[in-house]
Design a protein around this motif. Structure first.
Motif, PDB file in Angstrom:
ATOM      1  N   ASP A   1      -4.326 -62.509  -6.153  1.00  0.00           N
ATOM      2  CA  ASP A   1      -3.995 -64.109  -5.467  1.00  0.00           C
ATOM      3  C   ASP A   1      -3.312 -63.804  -4.448  1.00  0.00           C
ATOM      4  O   ASP A   1      -3.239 -62.842  -3.370  1.00  0.00           O
ATOM      5  CB  ASP A   1      -2.395 -64.844  -5.989  1.00  0.00           C
TER       6      ASP A   1
ATOM      7  N   GLU B   1      -4.175 -72.275 -12.307  1.00  0.00           N
ATOM      8  CA  GLU B   1      -3.661 -71.656 -11.308  1.00  0.00           C
ATOM      9  C   GLU B   1      -1.940 -71.791 -11.000  1.00  0.00           C
ATOM     10  O   GLU B   1      -1.216 -70.912 -11.015  1.00  0.00           O
ATOM     11  CB  GLU B   1      -3.569 -71.613 -10.568  1.00  0.00           C
TER      12      GLU B   1
ATOM     13  N   ARG C   1      -4.170 -78.390 -12.079  1.00  0.00           N
ATOM     14  CA  ARG C   1      -4.734 -76.948 -12.489  1.00  0.00           C
ATOM     15  C   ARG C   1      -4.233 -75.846 -12.884  1.00  0.00           C
ATOM     16  O   ARG C   1      -2.830 -75.499 -13.045  1.00  0.00           O
ATOM     17  CB  ARG C   1      -3.641 -75.996 -10.542  1.00  0.00           C
TER      18      ARG C   1
ATOM     19  N   VAL D   1     -10.411 -71.437 -10.336  1.00  0.00           N
ATOM     20  CA  VAL D   1      -9.563 -71.016 -11.034  1.00  0.00           C
ATOM     21  C   VAL D   1     -10.028 -72.927 -12.261  1.00  0.00           C
ATOM     22  O   VAL D   1     -10.451 -72.576 -13.379  1.00  0.00           O
ATOM     23  CB  VAL D   1      -9.399 -70.576 -12.153  1.00  0.00           C
TER      24      VAL D   1
ATOM     25  N   GLY E   1       3.376 -65.526  -9.249  1.00  0.00           N
ATOM     26  CA  GLY E   1       1.177 -64.947  -8.786  1.00  0.00           C
ATOM     27  C   GLY E   1       1.867 -63.574  -8.632  1.00  0.00           C
ATOM     28  O   GLY E   1       2.911 -62.494  -8.358  1.00  0.00           O
TER      29      GLY E   1
END
Lengths: 273, 770
Positions: B232, B12, B10, B494, B21
């Motif tokens: 987030d 993220e 990921r 994402v 985050g």
């Protein structure tokens, strides 16, 4: 979840802590690992005017051998007890129980003394202290005094530590090479026990129950029966003597008593392995 | 190499797992203040008076509001007219946790201190904290306008009495689908800053555009100067698509005091103030023949709406009854539902929202049929499955036009993993040995409705529309930015969108970023709910990327003096098929796409930029087959999941890693509902599980390892073929677990156990059988 205002002071030694306790009086609370106190403060169930932080008192964090005893400083973390070779050798029950408290984060932060002075009947370590026949060392303005674990626990969240006093050490008689077991029934691994049983066999046996009374509970009749070499069935017959189990969402009194018998029986089976 | 289908890590995670985050609570603009609620401690009471005098004079307090301060304001959006929740209780409180007053102070601690100084004088009223209490004759009425506590009742069109009377066999169950608290890691958090240039609201929310549209309309302000940002977001599970009073209160308080106002829900508040899920009771009957073939199904759903019904909550029994027949061809289906108010926290969407309730009941009934007829539960399923050649398959409900599936195929795949015959032998052996733990094997062939949705589907819940927006924009250096309206809250969007776009554009995955969650950056969007982010939003990314790629090929063809139809791409280089030696890189195409002198005739600069409002013609229908194996400790009643086998059919998989993550998480929540979680009230309406010590969210250590497998029947409603997977686990796991427990105890005559299956429930059954 948002605590009320409080003042914060750091104690640098046991003497300093005792002085600060005298200075701030009844409104002060000692802060060690904080795993019992801080949640209560966040719920505003406890609102101390001052927190006296004792976590920096290095002299209270130790594990040492003293003749027939293993002495553990009150500020020793659960994780250190769990991993101590000395404790594992002479007090395997205590080492094991220390490893059963909460989760790794709790065990890295929580202290033995903090768990004991909180006096929670659902906590693990008080049962281990009772089963092994530990003695509490309490310091105050008039010096030190010693109290047996059995006399130490008085009522729900109430112990024999008086205003102005601090628990400094716990003296455990050695239980080297003796059978032991800790059986804990939970719905989630990290929960307080619905019922737990700490069993110490050997020369000075004891059995203590978790969450079966208004305070950490030494099963006296059962402990005596074990001393006299009674059959397991006879121990089970008296294991619930003098208990006062709570009723909650997880258990009725009847179910708790049943679990105490089942877990005691399992403890004997585990201890003999 | 195609990235769709690859186990890509990921994008993220590097930020999230290193603590970088950015959640709403991390934001601390200059002059930020803090809002704290005073919440009702009574389930049902008149408010005699609220004394705010002491709070008002506490140093640091900037405002104290009760309903008297906002008398001109409409009630919280999302409710039913006349039954909607006031932003702060007016005269009456109807559930424990309802907001009664708010304090704004320079910091959160002062605000909490001030809130403690506010004295609310209640005159308690009788409370109804359960469906049976609310529907009892003479029950106290929550909303005078209703006259009773039933909000809406949809009776059977035909109760099928004749079919049931003529059937060889019938069986019935009363099933309680336990109320759950969604409990995302991040509770409700918002931060409002209403200055001269307009209102900005940062909110932990699943559908920021929906919130922008609603809050602008609520305050009568234009949308051009109303900005909602969901940065987030730490989970939502459906609970973060509901409008809650804090959004409107922080906004108005910010305008009033001229400073930003933040509200961060505490965990204790979250358990009683964030809307709950499930909370249904079913009366279900089946008619069947001696071979276990189903002749008719009759389902009556009673939905607890809590104190204030809302549009989403009202939709839950509609979805449940639409999906009542599950994977099965049932000749006659009768459905009925009733919505009832009680003095409890309002109920709305929670992971699966109405579909877990449906699959749970039909799968319990299948096992009941097996038990009654002696036909094996696997065989009963096979005998009743909708066959693979029957799609598209029209059900009893116009909502549920099943478009694809292979239920027998998924069960076959599952049985490759499960050693069913050995397990059955082992089960029998253990039953003969009093010292052995009992063994239970439970199956669930499940199906859900997802991919919301076709035109009209989300409009029915108050959304602007049901499409999803996707914009793909090429930067001058040849990197790409995707703008999506499907704002995620942990899904990994994402990553998956970058995978989809990388395949379509021929641009490297690492040079594609995805922007979301800010209505000033992404002007229009709908949101992430109902397993729609890939099936609708991802399809939009594919469509927009494809359009951009076609334009890029035209530019490349112009530069290569070739025809666009002959252009192919490899390693970010365009060339005429067969002659890779002469190529033009993406970066050059991108750069020149902005230069009119470099473009083919008729092409405008900036043409590598496409916005799509992606529509889909139908819902999607993810399905699967799960098997759970449990052991039961005969002495304690403790249930332990030994194995959990999970075969999912979510159509095309974009990223197997993320699909597994969604399945694991959904199954964890399904196991949680089956064994652990239950939001309980005492008869007076006081929550009995108001902390995480009592409301038992399981941790990793309480969950089994999973064996996962997959089948694939592509979704015909989009070109990706993806169906969605976010809710699957929570739909399939509860029936598998409970079927296993009932199977373990079936030799004792046990037909059903309501969730959560607690040790004391099982122990009582075992004791009762002695």
């Amino acid at each position: 979840m948002i605590p009320a205002q409080f003042d914060y002071v750091e104690a640098t030694s046991v003497a300093d802590a005792i002085r600060l306790l005298a200075e701030h009086g009844d409104e002060a609370k000692l802060l060690a690992g904080g795993h019992s106190l801080i949640p209560l403060m966040k719920l505003r169930l406890v609102t101390p005017a001052t927190l006296i932080d004792v976590t920096h008192i290095k002299e209270l964090s130790y594990i040492k051998e003293d003749g027939n005893n293993i002495v553990i400083g009150a500020l020793t973390r659960h994780r250190d007890i769990e991993q101590s070779e000395l404790v594992k050798k002479h007090l395997p029950l205590v080492a094991h129980v220390a490893g059963e408290v909460g989760d790794p984060q709790v065990r890295n932060r929580g202290t033995l003394g903090g768990s004991l002075v909180h006096g929670d009947p659902a906590a693990d370590l008080p049962a281990a202290a009772l089963a092994t026949g530990a003695t509490m060392v309490i310091a105050g303005q008039n010096g030190e005094r010693r109290v047996s674990a059995q006399e130490f626990f008085i009522d729900f969240l109430e112990t024999d530590v008086q205003p102005g006093e601090i628990l400094t050490a716990i003296e455990f008689p050695k239980h080297t090479d003796a059978g032991w077991a800790y059986e804990k029934f939970v719905r989630r691994a990290m929960d307080y026990a619905i019922v737990g049983v700490a069993l110490q066999l050997g020369a000075k046996p004891g059995v203590a129950l978790v969450n079966m009374s208004n305070k950490p509970h030494l099963a006296q009749s059962a402990s005596q029966a074990i001393s006299k070499g009674a059959a397991i069935a006879d121990v089970l017959a008296v294991i619930n003597d003098n208990t006062n189990p709570p009723e909650d969402l997880n258990a009725t009194v009847e179910y708790r008593e049943h679990l105490a018998r089942v877990l005691t029986q399992r403890a004997f089976a585990t201890a003999s392995k | 190499m195609s990235l769709v289908g690859a186990r890509v890590l990921r994008k993220e995670d590097p930020n999230l797992i290193t603590g970088n985050g950015q959640y709403v609570d991390d934001l601390q603009p200059a002059g930020c203040t803090s809002m704290v609620f005073v919440r009702s401690t009574e389930a049902h009471a008149k408010i005699r008076s609220i004394d705010t005098a002491e709070a008002l004079v506490l140093p640091g307090v900037l405002a104290v509001w009760t309903s008297a301060n906002i008398a001109q304001l409409a009630n919280c959006p999302g409710g039913l007219p006349g039954l909607d929740q006031p932003l702060l209780a007016k005269d009456v409180v109807r559930f424990v946790g309802e907001g009664v007053a708010v304090v704004v102070a320079t910091d959160r601690y002062i605000a909490a201190d001030a809130a403690e100084l506010i004295v609310v004088d209640y005159e308690p009223l009788p409370a109804v904290a359960s469906l049976s209490a609310a529907m009892a004759p003479g029950a106290v009425v929550l909303h005078e306008a209703l006259g009773g506590n039933t909000v809406h009742f949809q009776d059977f069109e035909n109760p099928l009495d004749d079919v049931f009377a003529a059937a060889p066999r019938t069986a019935s169950l009363h099933i309680v689908n336990n109320r759950c608290a969604p409990t995302p890691i991040e509770p409700n958090v918002c931060l409002a800053d209403w200055g001269r240039s307009g209102l900005t609201l940062w909110a932990a929310f699943q559908a920021p555009h929906h919130l922008r549209n609603t809050i602008a309309q609520y305050f009568g302000i234009p949308q051009d100067s109303t900005r909602v940002v969901a940065p987030d977001v730490g989970g939502g599970f459906g609970a973060k698509i509901n409008f809650v009073p804090e959004f409107f209160l922080t906004a108005l308080l910010s305008k009033e005091i001229g400073r930003p106002v933040k509200y961060t829900q505490t965990r204790s508040e979250c358990l009683v103030a964030m809307l709950h899920g499930r909370a249904q009771e079913h009366d279900a009957s089946v008619a069947f023949d001696n071979d276990g073939r189903i002749l008719a199904l009759k389902l009556s759903v009673t939905q607890d709406q809590g104190a204030y019904p809302n549009g989403t909550g009202m939709g839950l029994p509609v979805l449940t009854t639409a999906m009542a027949a599950g994977c099965y061809r049932i000749p006659a289906v009768a459905i009925s539902w009733r919505n009832v108010v009680t003095n409890t926290t309002p109920v709305a969407a929670y992971r699966g929202a109405g579909r877990p309730e449906a699959s749970y009941t039909i799968e319990r009934l299948i096992d009941l049929i097996a038990d009654e007829t002696g036909v094996d539960p696997v065989e009963v399923r096979r005998r009743n499955f909708i066959p693979v050649d029957a799609f598209p398959y029209a059900t009893h409900s116009p909502l549920a036009m099943y478009d694809s599936g292979n239920f027998a195929g998924a069960l076959d795949e599952l049985l490759k993993h499960v050693k069913y015959d050995e397990l059955k032998k082992e089960q029998e052996k253990r039953r003969q040995d009093p010292a052995a733990k009992l063994l239970g094997i439970g199956f669930a062939s499940w199906l859900e409705i997802a991919g919301f949705g076709p035109p009209g589907s989300l409009e029915a819940f108050g959304h602007l529309a049901s499409w999803e927006s996707a914009q793909v924009r090429i930067q001058p250096d040849g990197s790409a930015i995707i703008f999506t309206g499907a704002s995620p809250h942990g899904q990994g969007t994402v990553t998956t969108y970058a995978q989809i776009a990388a395949d379509e554009l021929g641009i490297d995955f690492d040079r594609i970023s995805v922007k979301h969650g800010d209505t000033a950056v992404v002007p229009q969007g709908i949101g992430t709910m109902g397993s729609r982010a890939v099936a609708v939003g991802g399809e939009g990314v594919k469509t927009a990327s494809g359009r951009v790629y076609e334009n890029a090929k035209r530019i490349a063809a112009h530069l290569l003096e070739a025809s666009a139809e002959d252009i192919v791409i490899e390693d970010e280089k365009f060339f005429v098929k067969g002659t890779p030696a002469r190529s033009v890189p993406w970066s050059e195409v991108a750069w020149k796409s902005f230069q009119p002198l470099e473009l083919p005739g008729g092409m405008e600069p900036g043409g590598l930029d496409s916005t799509v409002f992606q529509q889909v013609p139908n819902f999607s229908f993810p399905s699967g087959a799960y098997c759970c194996v449990v052991e039961i400790d005969r002495e304690t009643g403790g249930v332990n999941i030994v194995n959990m086998y999970l075969v999912d059919d979510c159509g095309t998989v974009i990223n197997p890693l993320l699909v597994e993550g969604q399945v694991h998480g959904g199954v964890a929540q399904g196991i949680a509902q089956a064994l652990f979680e239950h939001m309980l009230y005492d008869p007076s309406g006081v929550p009995r599980t108001s902390t995480l010590m009592d409301y038992l969210v399981p941790a990793a250590s309480d969950l089994p390892g999973y064996v996962t497998g997959r089948t694939n029947t592509p979704n015909p409603s989009n070109t990706l073929g993806a169906k969605g997977v976010g809710e699957s686990g929570s739909v399939g796991a509860p029936p598998a677990v409970v079927n296993a427990v009932v199977d373990a105890l079936s030799h004792l005559g046990v037909k059903h156990i309501d969730m959560p299956v607690t040790p004391i429930k099982v122990w009582n059954i075992l004791e009762g059988a002695k």
